[in-house]
Design a protein around this motif. Structure first.
Motif, PDB file in Angstrom:
ATOM      1  N   LEU A 118      43.636  15.697  52.552  1.00  0.00           N
ATOM      2  CA  LEU A 118      44.642  16.272  53.452  1.00  0.00           C
ATOM      3  C   LEU A 118      45.408  15.212  54.247  1.00  0.00           C
ATOM      4  N   ILE A 119      45.280  13.951  53.866  1.00  0.00           N
ATOM      5  CA  ILE A 119      45.941  12.882  54.629  1.00  0.00           C
ATOM      6  C   ILE A 119      47.456  13.085  54.647  1.00  0.00           C
ATOM      7  N   GLY A 120      48.046  13.439  53.497  1.00  0.00           N
ATOM      8  CA  GLY A 120      49.491  13.668  53.452  1.00  0.00           C
ATOM      9  C   GLY A 120      49.923  14.775  54.394  1.00  0.00           C
ATOM     10  N   THR A 121      49.149  15.839  54.444  1.00  0.00           N
ATOM     11  CA  THR A 121      49.458  16.963  55.327  1.00  0.00           C
ATOM     12  C   THR A 121      49.373  16.552  56.792  1.00  0.00           C
ATOM     13  N   TYR A 122      48.338  15.812  57.150  1.00  0.00           N
ATOM     14  CA  TYR A 122      48.166  15.422  58.546  1.00  0.00           C
ATOM     15  C   TYR A 122      49.078  14.261  58.936  1.00  0.00           C
ATOM     16  N   THR A 123      49.503  13.445  57.966  1.00  0.00           N
ATOM     17  CA  THR A 123      50.514  12.430  58.267  1.00  0.00           C
ATOM     18  C   THR A 123      51.838  13.097  58.623  1.00  0.00           C
ATOM     19  N   ALA A 124      52.191  14.149  57.876  1.00  0.00           N
ATOM     20  CA  ALA A 124      53.396  14.919  58.214  1.00  0.00           C
ATOM     21  C   ALA A 124      53.272  15.513  59.613  1.00  0.00           C
ATOM     22  N   GLY A 125      52.076  16.003  59.950  1.00  0.00           N
ATOM     23  CA  GLY A 125      51.844  16.524  61.296  1.00  0.00           C
ATOM     24  C   GLY A 125      51.974  15.447  62.353  1.00  0.00           C
TER      25      GLY A 125
END
Length: 443
Positions: free
Chosen positions: A107-114
């Motif tokens: 989920l790193i990509g998702t949380y980087t967007a966050g």
């Protein structure tokens, strides 16, 4: 695997390492392999600390001997303010990104967007806080444009670089994180050397060099070191973490306020020249903390998976004694070198060299306060951590104001710091270990 980490892998209520009333023996080969792996990871992280130490020293020497002592004091205070204010960026969401890298790396990509979304949302608050800090501590001393450039470099450029380093550490890619740390510090050191080579530079000119160096750092970090994952916005996930992230942001601001507030107070109450001498001493103290922070980072990761790691008094006492001994030994070694070769780090540093050993206990006590704050973060006790740091910040401000209103002499100020940090450590000790009696919070 230790008993503490083993406990985290069992269902609640089941004793670790037990089956049908008998202890399951730990295979020596497996235990040895795990300890070798832990040592390898620590050495990888420590290599980054070692490289950072070398380049940080070069950066410090070049800058401290190019700017005047007064200008160096102004830069150190403005940079300290920038580091503190940078914790407002993304409203603490970097903590959610770190936990995701450690526990749910897909989920790193998702949380980087966050993280990027929260960073944009936090900009008005960051600007307002920066204006308030400038008005209280820097108006009439540091030009507005210079202050803005330094804060922007710390908050908008260096903080995202730190986020990439943190993600790599969370993934267990300690070698990559170490290399990025070294490279980023080397870029800053190169900027300082170019600044020194350019001649008698001013603080305003250094502000531009500093911003350019940090821009290069963030470009390299996201271009080469951030995991290749698609950025996906999923606001529902972010809302679940928002309260905890805000606690972390508040705690981080307070953490760096109590860590850096002294530079702002010395500048505002003691003047730029005393602030410069003080900044040189504290920068040398900071250098002793670099290896300790690598150890703390590794311990925090282990405690996220096994909060019971420090359940024994002997383990707590042993770790604290080790942190204090290593920190003190590092300052003693540096002080002895400067006693024999006072100009080893340049003419400006030579003015502060006789004071280094006067701060004998400061590195160990300061590093222990940092270490104890990280223990509560590892256990998920972020609100308690924020409250503790607020109390420590208030106590430190009172103690420093008491000292600064009674002396304007550098020697007396540095000696008094030993007592200030001893009282801070004792307060932190009582607050931290009282909180650790409570159950760790699931994260």
């Amino acid at each position: 695997m230790t008993q503490a980490s083993d406990a985290a892998s069992h269902a609640p209520g089941q004793a670790p390492g037990r089956a049908r009333g008998r202890r399951t023996p730990v295979r020596p080969g497996r235990l040895l392999a795990e300890r070798r792996g832990l040592l390898r990871d620590y050495l990888s992280a420590l290599s980054g600390a070692g490289g950072r130490l070398v380049f940080s020293l070069g950066y410090f020497v070049a800058l401290a001997n190019t700017l005047s002592i007064a200008e160096f004091g102004m830069f150190a205070a403005a940079s300290a303010a920038g580091v503190m204010l940078s914790r407002i960026l993304a409203l603490g969401f970097i903590s959610a990104l770190y936990r995701t890298a450690t526990m749910r790396p897909k989920l790193i990509g998702t949380y980087t967007a966050g993280f990027l979304l929260m960073a944009a949302a936090s900009l008005p608050l960051l600007a307002a806080a920066s204006a308030a800090v400038y008005a209280v501590f820097f108006a009439g001393t540091v030009p507005t444009g210079v202050f803005a450039a330094i804060v922007a470099a710390e908050a908008l450029l260096w903080r995202p670089t730190e986020a990439v380093i943190i993600v790599n550490n969370g993934l267990g890619r300690f070698g990559r994180a170490a290399f990025l740390t070294i490279l980023s510090t080397a870029l800053r050191a190169a900027a300082a050397l170019l600044f020194m080579a350019a001649g008698d530079g001013t603080l305003a000119q250094w502000g531009l060099f500093y911003a350019a160096a940090n821009l290069a750092c963030v470009a390299v970090a996201f271009g080469l070191f951030h995991p290749r994952q698609r950025l996906r916005l999923r606001p529902r996930l972010y809302w679940r973490r928002l309260a905890d992230s805000v606690y972390v942001a508040g705690a981080e601001v307070l953490f760096y306020l109590q860590a850096e507030f002294d530079k702002l107070l010395v500048l505002s109450l003691g003047g730029a020249q005393l602030a410069g001498i003080y900044a040189i001493i504290m920068r040398l103290v900071d250098l002793t903390a670099i290896p300790i922070r690598s150890f703390t980072m590794m311990l925090v990761q282990r405690m996220m998976r096994a909060p019971e790691l420090l359940s024994r008094l002997a383990a707590k006492a042993g770790l604290e004694a080790g942190v204090f001994a290593v920190s003190t030994a590092a300052l003693v070694a540096l002080g002895l070198v400067l006693a024999v070769f006072p100009r080893a780090l340049g003419g400006n540093v030579a003015e502060a060299a006789p004071l280094v050993l006067s701060a004998l206990c400061v590195p160990g006590l300061r590093n222990l306060v940092e270490y104890q704050a990280e223990l509560l973060f590892a256990r998920g006790q972020t609100l308690l951590r924020a409250l503790n740091l607020a109390l420590l910040t208030g106590l430190k401000a009172v103690l420093l104001i008491f000292v600064l209103t009674r002396t304007a002499q550098a020697q007396e100020l540095v000696l008094a710091l030993n007592g200030v940090f001893l009282l801070l450590y004792l307060a932190s000790l009582a607050l931290t270990y009282s909180a650790m009696r409570m159950p760790a919070r699931a994260v």
